[in-house]
Design an enzyme around this catalytic site. Structure first.
Site, short mmCIF file in Angstrom:
data_model
loop_
_atom_site.label_atom_id
_atom_site.label_comp_id
_atom_site.label_asym_id
_atom_site.label_seq_id
_atom_site.Cartn_x
_atom_site.Cartn_y
_atom_site.Cartn_z
CG PHE A 236 40.43 -41.20 -19.45
CD1 PHE A 236 39.11 -41.19 -19.02
CD2 PHE A 236 41.43 -41.01 -18.51
CE1 PHE A 236 38.79 -41.00 -17.68
CE2 PHE A 236 41.12 -40.84 -17.17
CZ PHE A 236 39.80 -40.82 -16.75
N GLY A 463 36.85 -48.22 -14.09
CA GLY A 463 36.58 -47.27 -13.01
C GLY A 463 35.12 -46.82 -13.05
CB THR A 464 32.79 -46.98 -15.83
OG1 THR A 464 33.21 -48.29 -16.21
CG2 THR A 464 33.55 -45.97 -16.63
CB ILE A 622 19.88 -45.23 -16.88
CG1 ILE A 622 19.95 -44.08 -17.91
CG2 ILE A 622 20.83 -44.96 -15.71
CD1 ILE A 622 21.30 -43.86 -18.56
CG LEU A 623 22.66 -50.98 -17.52
CD1 LEU A 623 24.01 -51.59 -17.86
CD2 LEU A 623 21.55 -52.00 -17.75
N PRO A 625 21.59 -45.52 -12.06
CG PRO A 625 19.49 -44.84 -11.32
CD PRO A 625 20.36 -46.05 -11.49
N GLY A 695 25.41 -46.87 -24.26
CA GLY A 695 26.77 -46.48 -23.88
C GLY A 695 26.79 -45.05 -23.37
N GLY A 697 29.89 -43.73 -21.58
CA GLY A 697 31.23 -43.32 -21.14
C GLY A 697 31.81 -42.12 -21.86
CD GLU A 698 34.33 -43.26 -25.80
OE1 GLU A 698 35.34 -43.01 -26.41
OE2 GLU A 698 33.65 -44.29 -25.99
MO1 MOS Z 1 38.05 -44.85 -25.15
S1 MOS Z 1 38.94 -43.40 -26.22
O1 MOS Z 1 36.88 -45.44 -26.09
O2 MOS Z 1 39.05 -45.85 -24.38
#
Ligand code: MOS
Length: 738
Positions: A236, A463-464, A622-623, A625, A695, A697-698
């Protein structure tokens, strides 16, 4: 059928659930020592003396490393400073900048010996005055000017001056406390320095950069440092930089000439790897009576450390998001005696969206306009900040599809209109956004005689699902079935890639993998045309499908060509120079979304419970789902923690943290999280990058805190602008209202 776009389960899932996945602290080297760090108990000053006698007497203790015997470290070049957590290297002086700062480590044959001895270290200090209170120190702040090359304080049109001429204004102050990342897997390093060579197992979001940091600190050649990170239990942002404990671990190896393992305790995770800075944001919006924005003024204050400016860039999206001629942002950092803040999931956007999207809700309320209608009235067709077109933007579709899925039309516009027993029920909404970014990346492909392929990149799977989606991209890139592709990562000897941060990995490493596959296939075609024993000899126009080369004359599989001629290697890369060029000259790339929350607020206790949540996101291709949904949900849950629970309380008398374990630092658990709907809005972007991804993740965390706070307002008529929305704050307002 192509592999990309399929809901494949994680290729590393079985290893993880059977405990076979080796995380950084699971590695073991013969004769390995255990290091346990001890920290300062004052916030500012210097070490006068250390009494190590009792600690040394503990059986199994081999050495104790402090500023008195630590090897001297190399200076980290300025070009690397963004990736260095602190501006100072540990144990090089006796200076203390914050409470909990690492001041030494016990090195012992067993973990228990080291733990016991670390408790027996006695330190006396020369205490100096410390700055610890954010609220009363705002006047002592300064403008950090830029962050990551972006200006923070900006002005367009006549800026905030336009507020005076606005029909309607809203002005509010929003506050967010210090937060900590708390990945499930704490920091762990195993360092073994043997002469001029260093082997490191490290829980890091960047194996390439970590090797470079270790090389600079230890004055080694980068190619002589190997960093391995096969699995990560989250990061994170806190595992993106070179934090002091890593340097302590390698210095300990140098001192003892043995491998040394070091893991931070959960408590040390609060003072060892950064944090999200505390913020105060002041927002003022000006609008016409019909809802069009005429002015935005956004001021951000955040606390930073006394040794480094780290802005939490809350204003990042403000000049871009809505159509508005006059915008002014201002940023102030306030140095205090706490650890330097760092990147934490959606830096600036998680925090900035709380204030901007709450203020938009306040404006909608004042104008008696539906909150989504207000956003649509101010919809930006182009990037308002940079004056460029977007590569694609499907925010309207996010609003529409999210609202339909959530049932936004059932919302009652008057607060306190819906009650279910003791609970007030309310709906809230906010826009989500995060920039589409890339970092440098490299990948290699080796085509094997058995028809399979080895694909490698020095990236990491935070972990993603990087193992899985990169294998999917490579399978399609090579026209092979997924089972024929092995994708390996987490080793700095593989082609160099950037940090897994900024939601960049799929776009960056995916591009490099795609290019590497294209390179391998190009070489394969040349090989076939030159190979007299091939049915394709002399053919210029070769097609590739199903792991074979084809022409009207005939066909041959990769496997048979390679069995005769030897392995083929392809390389692909994306340089930071290319990324910067695209950023400076190309269209503007952003992902967008819409967050919808239903909350229940207890009329007497002020307890807030999230009862439903729906996020609709448009993030390009979306690679996968399945792994994508998991990331969106994870982001939303991170936002629920931010909205309702997370708070690293500092004790301003001594700079200690009053919250430093997972019992006191509240985060959502299963029972706190209701059904989360994720709508993945179909978006095809052919310009953003060769993969078409923006992207994911965020963006999931952005807008969540505002959607929940806006829902609390809709439920109760009470507006709390201070996160987290704990019962004490709600009940105070409820009582004032009553
Ligand atoms: Mo994150 S805050 O882009 O590791």
């Amino acid at each position: 059928m192509t592999a990309v776009g399929q809901p494949k389960t994680r290729l590393d899932g079985r290893l993880k659930v059977t405990g076979q996945a080796k995380y950084s602290d699971d590695f073991f080297e013969p004769k390995m020592l255990h290091a346990v760090i001890f920290g300062s108990t004052i916030p500012s000053g210097e070490i006068k003396s250390m009494d190590l006698r009792a600690a040394r007497a503990v059986p199994g203790v081999v050495n104790i490393i402090t500023h008195e015997n630590a090897p001297s470290l190399g200076k980290i070049p300025k070009s690397m400073s963004i990736g260095i957590g602190e501006n100072f290297m540990p144990l090089q002086t006796k200076q203390i900048f914050y409470n909990g700062q690492h001041i030494g480590a016990v090195l012992a044959e067993t973990l228990e010996s080291a733990q016991e001895a670390a408790r027996l270290v006695k330190v006396s200090y020369l205490t100096k005055p410390a700055k610890l209170d954010f609220e009363t120190s705002l006047d002592e702040g300064h403008d950090p000017l830029t962050f990551n090359g972006e200006k923070l304080s900006k002005k367009r049109g006549v800026g905030a001056q336009a507020l005076a001429a606005a029909d309607v204004t809203v002005k509010s102050r929003y506050t967010i406390p210090t937060e900590n990342h708390n990945p499930m897997e704490p920091a762990a390093t195993l360092a073994w320095l043997q002469g001029s060579k260093l082997l490191v197992y490290d829980s890091t979001q960047g194996v390439s950069s970590t090797s470079q940091h270790f090389a600079a600190a230890m004055k080694l050649k980068p190619e002589n440092v190997t960093t391995i990170t096969k699995f990560l239990g989250g990061g994170f942002g806190c595992k993106g930089s070179f934090w002091p404990h890593k340097a302590i671990c390698v210095m300990a190896s140098k001192l003892t000439k043995r491998p040394v393992r070091l893991a931070l305790t959960r408590e040390q995770m609060f003072t060892g790897m950064g944090r999200r800075a505390r913020t105060i944001q002041e927002i003022e919006l000006g609008a016409r009576r019909t809802g069009e924005l005429t002015a935005i003024h956004h001021v951000t204050y955040n606390d930073t450390s006394v040794n480094k400016d780290f802005p939490e860039p809350c204003e990042s999206a403000t000049p871009m998001l809505y159509q508005c001629a006059n915008v002014e942002t201002k940023h102030i950092v306030v140095p205090l005696n706490y650890i330097t803040p760092t990147f934490m999931r959606a830096p600036g956007h998680a925090t900035g969206s709380f204030s901007l999207e709450s203020a938009m809700d306040e404006l909608a309320e004042k104008l008696k306009i539906d909150p989504i209608e207000l956003r649509l009235k101010n919809y930006a067709e182009t990037d308002q900040d940079r004056g460029r077109e977007f590569t694609s933007k499907s925010l309207r579709q996010c609003y529409e599809q999210g609202a339909a899925k959530f049932g936004w039309s059932q919302r009652k516009s008057t607060p306190r209109s819906r009650r279910d027993g003791d609970w007030w029920v309310g709906y809230g909404f906010a826009t989500a956004t995060y920039p589409a970014q890339r970092f440098n990346a490299g990948a290699s492909v080796v085509l094997k005689p058995d028809g399979s392929a080895d694909v490698k990149s020095s990236t990491q799977d935070i972990g993603t699902g990087t193992y899985t989606v990169m294998a999917q991209i490579a399978a399609d890139g090579l026209t092979l079935p997924l089972e024929k592709v092995r994708f390996d990562l987490g080793d700095s000897r593989f082609p160099e890639s950037g940090v897994s941060g900024g939601s960049t990995t799929a776009s960056s490493v995916g591009t490099a993998v795609k290019f590497a596959c294209e390179d391998a296939l190009k070489k394969l075609k040349e090989l076939a045309a030159k190979d007299k024993r091939s049915a394709l000899y002399g053919e210029k126009e070769l097609q590739i499908r199903d792991g074979a080369l084809w022409s009207p004359k005939g066909s041959e599989t990769f496997a048979s060509l390679i069995a005769r001629n030897g392995e083929i290697q392809g390389e692909g890369s994306l340089s930071m120079a290319e990324v910067m060029k695209a950023k400076m000259t190309g269209k503007s790339g952003h992902a967008f979304g819409a967050q919808f929350a239903e909350v229940r607020v207890h009329a007497r206790t002020g307890e807030v419970r999230l009862s439903r949540m729906c996020g609709a996101f448009a993030c390009g291709k979306i690679l996968n789902p399945l792994t994508a949904r998991s990331q969106f949900e994870g982001g939303i849950i991170y936002g629920v923690g931010m909205a309702l629970m997370e708070d690293t309380k500092e004790d301003i008398r001594n700079g200690r943290l009053a919250v430093k374990d997972l019992a006191d630092y509240h985060m959502p658990v299963q029972m706190d999280i209701p059904e989360i709907d994720v709508v993945m809005v179909d978006e095809k972007d052919t310009e953003i990058n060769p993969i078409g991804t923006k992207g994911i993740g965020e963006i999931g965390i952005t807008g969540v805190a505002a959607a929940i706070a806006n829902a609390v307002y809709n439920a109760t008529g009470v507006r709390v602008r201070d996160l987290p929305l704990t019962p004490d704050k709600i009940i105070r307002e409820l009582h004032q209202q009553a």
